[in-house]
Design a protein around this motif. Structure first.
Motif, short mmCIF file in Angstrom:
data_model
loop_
_atom_site.label_atom_id
_atom_site.label_comp_id
_atom_site.label_asym_id
_atom_site.label_seq_id
_atom_site.Cartn_x
_atom_site.Cartn_y
_atom_site.Cartn_z
N PHE A 1 -7.73 36.94 10.32
CA PHE A 1 -8.15 36.10 11.33
C PHE A 1 -9.27 35.02 10.99
O PHE A 1 -10.17 35.42 10.39
N ASP A 2 -8.78 33.94 11.34
CA ASP A 2 -10.15 32.95 10.96
C ASP A 2 -10.66 32.71 12.29
O ASP A 2 -10.58 33.28 13.30
N ASP A 3 -11.75 31.79 12.34
CA ASP A 3 -12.30 31.42 13.62
C ASP A 3 -11.76 31.05 14.67
O ASP A 3 -12.00 31.51 15.93
N LYS A 4 -10.56 30.35 14.53
CA LYS A 4 -9.79 29.72 15.56
C LYS A 4 -9.02 30.80 16.05
O LYS A 4 -8.85 30.89 17.39
N PHE A 5 -8.52 31.67 15.51
CA PHE A 5 -7.93 32.80 16.12
C PHE A 5 -8.84 33.85 16.85
O PHE A 5 -8.51 34.19 17.86
N ILE A 6 -9.99 33.99 16.19
CA ILE A 6 -10.75 34.77 17.00
C ILE A 6 -11.39 34.11 18.36
O ILE A 6 -11.26 34.73 19.32
N ALA A 7 -11.35 33.03 18.17
CA ALA A 7 -11.74 32.17 19.85
C ALA A 7 -10.57 32.17 20.51
O ALA A 7 -10.89 32.26 21.73
N SER A 8 -9.39 32.12 20.03
CA SER A 8 -8.28 32.40 21.09
C SER A 8 -8.12 33.62 21.56
O SER A 8 -7.90 33.78 22.67
N ALA A 9 -8.46 34.72 20.81
CA ALA A 9 -8.21 36.08 21.29
C ALA A 9 -9.44 36.28 22.31
O ALA A 9 -9.18 36.87 23.46
N LYS A 10 -10.69 35.75 22.26
CA LYS A 10 -11.72 35.69 22.94
C LYS A 10 -11.51 35.06 24.32
O LYS A 10 -11.63 35.46 25.43
N LYS A 11 -10.83 33.88 24.09
CA LYS A 11 -10.42 33.00 25.33
C LYS A 11 -9.39 33.70 26.29
O LYS A 11 -9.43 33.73 27.35
N LEU A 12 -8.43 34.44 25.45
CA LEU A 12 -7.36 35.25 26.12
C LEU A 12 -7.97 36.32 27.04
O LEU A 12 -7.66 36.82 28.04
N ILE A 13 -8.80 37.10 26.37
CA ILE A 13 -9.48 38.14 27.09
C ILE A 13 -10.19 37.71 28.29
O ILE A 13 -10.23 38.38 29.21
N SER A 14 -10.81 36.59 28.03
CA SER A 14 -11.61 36.03 29.16
C SER A 14 -10.54 35.84 30.60
O SER A 14 -10.91 36.19 31.85
N PHE A 15 -9.53 35.24 29.91
CA PHE A 15 -8.37 34.78 31.04
C PHE A 15 -7.78 36.19 31.68
O PHE A 15 -7.69 36.40 32.90
N ILE A 16 -7.46 37.18 30.84
CA ILE A 16 -7.25 38.56 31.20
C ILE A 16 -7.99 38.98 32.37
O ILE A 16 -8.03 39.49 33.26
N SER A 17 -9.54 39.01 32.02
CA SER A 17 -10.53 39.79 32.83
C SER A 17 -10.52 38.91 34.39
O SER A 17 -11.05 39.71 35.27
N LYS A 18 -9.70 37.64 34.42
CA LYS A 18 -9.75 37.10 35.76
C LYS A 18 -8.64 37.66 36.67
O LYS A 18 -8.35 36.88 37.71
N ASN A 19 -7.72 38.44 36.23
CA ASN A 19 -6.61 38.70 36.81
C ASN A 19 -6.52 40.30 36.78
O ASN A 19 -7.11 41.26 36.34
N THR A 20 -5.59 40.66 37.92
CA THR A 20 -5.46 42.22 38.16
C THR A 20 -3.84 42.51 37.68
O THR A 20 -3.08 41.78 37.84
N PHE A 21 -3.87 43.60 36.86
CA PHE A 21 -2.72 44.08 36.11
C PHE A 21 -2.65 45.32 36.82
O PHE A 21 -3.24 46.22 37.16
N ASP A 22 -1.21 45.56 36.87
CA ASP A 22 -0.72 47.10 37.09
C ASP A 22 -0.97 48.13 36.13
O ASP A 22 -1.03 47.52 34.82
N SER A 23 -1.29 49.22 36.26
CA SER A 23 -1.54 50.22 35.70
C SER A 23 -0.06 50.85 34.77
O SER A 23 0.98 50.90 35.72
#
Length: 205
Positions: A2-24
Protein backbone atom coordinates in the motif's frame (compact mmCIF):
# COMPACT_ATOMS: atom_id res chain seq x y z
CA UNK A 1 2.04 -3.01 -1.01
CA UNK A 2 0.00 0.00 0.00
CA UNK A 3 1.22 3.46 -0.91
CA UNK A 4 -0.03 6.73 0.56
CA UNK A 5 -2.89 6.92 -1.95
CA UNK A 6 -4.27 3.52 -0.95
CA UNK A 7 -3.95 4.27 2.75
CA UNK A 8 -5.76 7.58 2.22
CA UNK A 9 -8.53 5.81 0.28
CA UNK A 10 -8.87 3.19 3.02
CA UNK A 11 -9.14 5.87 5.71
CA UNK A 12 -11.68 7.77 3.61
CA UNK A 13 -13.76 4.62 3.23
CA UNK A 14 -13.61 3.95 6.97
CA UNK A 15 -14.85 7.48 7.60
CA UNK A 16 -17.75 6.94 5.20
CA UNK A 17 -18.58 3.58 6.80
CA UNK A 18 -18.71 5.22 10.24
CA UNK A 19 -21.46 7.55 9.04
CA UNK A 20 -23.80 4.70 8.11
CA UNK A 21 -25.59 1.92 9.96
CA UNK A 22 -25.15 -1.70 8.92
CA UNK A 23 -26.89 -4.94 9.79
CA UNK A 24 -25.01 -7.34 12.02
CA UNK A 25 -23.99 -10.57 10.32
CA UNK A 26 -22.61 -13.96 11.27
CA UNK A 27 -19.68 -15.70 9.62
CA UNK A 28 -20.70 -17.72 6.60
CA UNK A 29 -20.16 -21.47 6.64
CA UNK A 30 -19.78 -23.56 3.48
CA UNK A 31 -22.73 -25.46 2.03
CA UNK A 32 -20.68 -28.67 2.12
CA UNK A 33 -22.46 -29.53 -1.09
CA UNK A 34 -20.21 -28.91 -4.07
CA UNK A 35 -23.12 -28.82 -6.50
CA UNK A 36 -24.58 -25.90 -4.55
CA UNK A 37 -21.19 -24.19 -4.27
CA UNK A 38 -20.41 -24.50 -7.98
CA UNK A 39 -23.91 -23.46 -9.06
CA UNK A 40 -23.94 -20.46 -6.71
CA UNK A 41 -20.56 -19.25 -7.98
CA UNK A 42 -21.68 -19.36 -11.61
CA UNK A 43 -25.24 -18.06 -11.33
CA UNK A 44 -24.54 -15.12 -9.00
CA UNK A 45 -23.01 -12.84 -11.63
CA UNK A 46 -25.49 -10.23 -12.82
CA UNK A 47 -28.57 -11.80 -11.24
CA UNK A 48 -30.80 -11.01 -8.27
CA UNK A 49 -29.42 -13.28 -5.58
CA UNK A 50 -32.42 -13.53 -3.26
CA UNK A 51 -35.07 -14.11 -5.90
CA UNK A 52 -33.18 -15.88 -8.70
CA UNK A 53 -30.00 -17.53 -7.43
CA UNK A 54 -30.65 -18.69 -3.87
CA UNK A 55 -33.96 -20.52 -4.58
CA UNK A 56 -32.06 -22.69 -7.07
CA UNK A 57 -29.30 -23.38 -4.56
CA UNK A 58 -31.90 -24.28 -1.96
CA UNK A 59 -33.51 -26.67 -4.45
CA UNK A 60 -30.25 -28.60 -4.81
CA UNK A 61 -29.66 -28.67 -1.05
CA UNK A 62 -33.18 -29.87 -0.21
CA UNK A 63 -33.83 -32.30 -3.04
CA UNK A 64 -30.35 -33.84 -3.29
CA UNK A 65 -28.75 -33.52 0.16
CA UNK A 66 -26.69 -36.70 -0.18
CA UNK A 67 -24.91 -35.65 -3.38
CA UNK A 68 -22.26 -33.65 -1.56
CA UNK A 69 -18.99 -34.09 -3.46
CA UNK A 70 -17.91 -32.90 -6.88
CA UNK A 71 -18.07 -36.48 -8.13
CA UNK A 72 -21.59 -36.80 -6.72
CA UNK A 73 -22.68 -33.68 -8.57
CA UNK A 74 -21.26 -34.94 -11.86
CA UNK A 75 -23.14 -38.22 -11.36
CA UNK A 76 -26.30 -36.26 -10.56
CA UNK A 77 -25.94 -34.30 -13.81
CA UNK A 78 -25.75 -37.61 -15.66
CA UNK A 79 -28.98 -38.81 -14.04
CA UNK A 80 -30.94 -35.58 -14.53
CA UNK A 81 -30.40 -32.80 -17.08
CA UNK A 82 -28.72 -29.85 -15.37
CA UNK A 83 -31.32 -27.43 -16.71
CA UNK A 84 -33.98 -29.43 -14.82
CA UNK A 85 -31.87 -29.75 -11.67
CA UNK A 86 -31.62 -25.98 -11.26
CA UNK A 87 -34.59 -24.84 -13.38
CA UNK A 88 -32.34 -22.89 -15.72
CA UNK A 89 -32.29 -22.45 -19.49
CA UNK A 90 -29.31 -20.19 -20.25
CA UNK A 91 -26.90 -22.51 -22.06
CA UNK A 92 -23.83 -20.39 -21.35
CA UNK A 93 -24.16 -20.66 -17.57
CA UNK A 94 -25.17 -24.32 -17.75
CA UNK A 95 -22.03 -25.08 -19.73
CA UNK A 96 -19.91 -23.08 -17.28
CA UNK A 97 -21.28 -25.09 -14.35
CA UNK A 98 -20.36 -28.31 -16.14
CA UNK A 99 -16.87 -27.09 -17.04
CA UNK A 100 -16.18 -25.90 -13.50
CA UNK A 101 -17.41 -29.20 -12.06
CA UNK A 102 -15.11 -31.23 -14.31
CA UNK A 103 -12.24 -28.83 -13.63
CA UNK A 104 -12.56 -29.40 -9.89
CA UNK A 105 -12.94 -33.14 -10.37
CA UNK A 106 -9.83 -33.33 -12.56
CA UNK A 107 -7.91 -31.35 -9.93
CA UNK A 108 -9.06 -33.75 -7.19
CA UNK A 109 -11.22 -31.14 -5.45
CA UNK A 110 -14.15 -33.04 -3.95
CA UNK A 111 -15.33 -30.78 -1.13
CA UNK A 112 -15.18 -27.20 0.12
CA UNK A 113 -12.26 -27.83 2.47
CA UNK A 114 -10.16 -29.12 -0.42
CA UNK A 115 -11.34 -26.19 -2.54
CA UNK A 116 -10.27 -23.69 0.12
CA UNK A 117 -6.81 -25.25 0.31
CA UNK A 118 -6.48 -25.33 -3.48
CA UNK A 119 -7.57 -21.69 -3.87
CA UNK A 120 -5.10 -20.63 -1.20
CA UNK A 121 -2.26 -21.55 -3.58
CA UNK A 122 -1.90 -18.55 -5.89
CA UNK A 123 -0.21 -20.73 -8.51
CA UNK A 124 -3.54 -22.48 -9.10
CA UNK A 125 -5.57 -19.37 -9.85
CA UNK A 126 -4.39 -18.72 -13.44
CA UNK A 127 -5.56 -22.23 -14.38
CA UNK A 128 -9.00 -21.57 -12.93
CA UNK A 129 -9.19 -18.20 -14.71
CA UNK A 130 -8.78 -19.97 -18.06
CA UNK A 131 -12.41 -21.11 -17.81
CA UNK A 132 -14.57 -18.65 -19.72
CA UNK A 133 -16.53 -16.42 -17.36
CA UNK A 134 -14.38 -17.17 -14.30
CA UNK A 135 -12.70 -13.88 -13.39
CA UNK A 136 -11.20 -12.42 -10.22
CA UNK A 137 -14.59 -11.70 -8.63
CA UNK A 138 -15.82 -15.26 -9.11
CA UNK A 139 -12.54 -16.62 -7.75
CA UNK A 140 -12.87 -14.43 -4.65
CA UNK A 141 -16.49 -15.52 -4.32
CA UNK A 142 -15.44 -19.18 -4.51
CA UNK A 143 -13.01 -18.47 -1.67
CA UNK A 144 -15.90 -17.10 0.38
CA UNK A 145 -18.13 -20.06 -0.47
CA UNK A 146 -15.40 -22.47 0.62
CA UNK A 147 -15.03 -20.76 3.98
CA UNK A 148 -11.93 -18.66 3.34
CA UNK A 149 -11.57 -14.94 3.88
CA UNK A 150 -12.07 -12.87 0.73
CA UNK A 151 -13.94 -9.87 -0.62
CA UNK A 152 -15.79 -10.33 -3.90
CA UNK A 153 -16.18 -6.81 -5.25
CA UNK A 154 -19.41 -6.68 -7.24
CA UNK A 155 -21.51 -3.78 -8.53
CA UNK A 156 -22.82 -3.07 -5.01
CA UNK A 157 -19.33 -2.70 -3.55
CA UNK A 158 -18.15 -0.62 -6.51
CA UNK A 159 -21.17 1.66 -6.04
CA UNK A 160 -20.37 2.01 -2.34
CA UNK A 161 -16.88 3.24 -3.25
CA UNK A 162 -18.48 5.71 -5.63
CA UNK A 163 -20.76 7.00 -2.86
CA UNK A 164 -17.68 7.46 -0.69
CA UNK A 165 -16.09 9.52 -3.50
CA UNK A 166 -13.31 6.98 -3.97
CA UNK A 167 -12.18 6.42 -7.55
CA UNK A 168 -10.71 3.08 -8.60
CA UNK A 169 -9.60 1.88 -12.01
CA UNK A 170 -9.48 -1.89 -11.57
CA UNK A 171 -11.05 -4.74 -9.64
CA UNK A 172 -7.72 -5.41 -7.96
CA UNK A 173 -7.49 -1.82 -6.74
CA UNK A 174 -11.00 -1.91 -5.26
CA UNK A 175 -10.35 -5.28 -3.66
CA UNK A 176 -7.08 -4.10 -2.12
CA UNK A 177 -8.77 -1.07 -0.55
CA UNK A 178 -11.56 -3.17 0.95
CA UNK A 179 -9.10 -5.74 2.30
CA UNK A 180 -7.05 -2.97 3.91
CA UNK A 181 -10.19 -1.49 5.47
CA UNK A 182 -11.14 -4.87 6.97
CA UNK A 183 -7.64 -5.12 8.43
CA UNK A 184 -7.77 -1.59 9.86
CA UNK A 185 -11.24 -2.16 11.34
CA UNK A 186 -10.10 -5.53 12.73
CA UNK A 187 -13.06 -7.39 11.23
CA UNK A 188 -13.13 -10.33 8.84
CA UNK A 189 -13.13 -9.68 5.12
CA UNK A 190 -16.38 -11.60 4.82
CA UNK A 191 -18.05 -9.44 7.47
CA UNK A 192 -17.08 -6.24 5.66
CA UNK A 193 -18.17 -7.62 2.29
CA UNK A 194 -21.51 -8.86 3.59
CA UNK A 195 -22.36 -5.73 5.58
CA UNK A 196 -21.77 -3.44 2.62
CA UNK A 197 -23.49 -5.82 0.20
CA UNK A 198 -26.62 -5.93 2.37
CA UNK A 199 -26.52 -2.17 2.90
CA UNK A 200 -26.37 -1.51 -0.83
CA UNK A 201 -28.91 -4.22 -1.69
CA UNK A 202 -31.43 -2.51 0.59
CA UNK A 203 -30.47 0.98 -0.54
CA UNK A 204 -32.09 3.07 -3.25
CA UNK A 205 -28.78 4.78 -4.01
Amino acid sequence: MFDDKFIASAKKLISFISKNTFDSITQRTPYYHMGATITDSVLQAGLNYSHVVYPRILKLLKEFPDYKTTCDFIILMQIFPLNDLISWRNEKKLERIKKLSWFFYNNKIENEDQLATWLNDKNNLPKLAQIEGIGPKTIDYLKMLSGSQAIAVDRHLFKFLELANITVKTYQEANAIYCKVAEMLKISQYELDRKIWLFMSNSKA
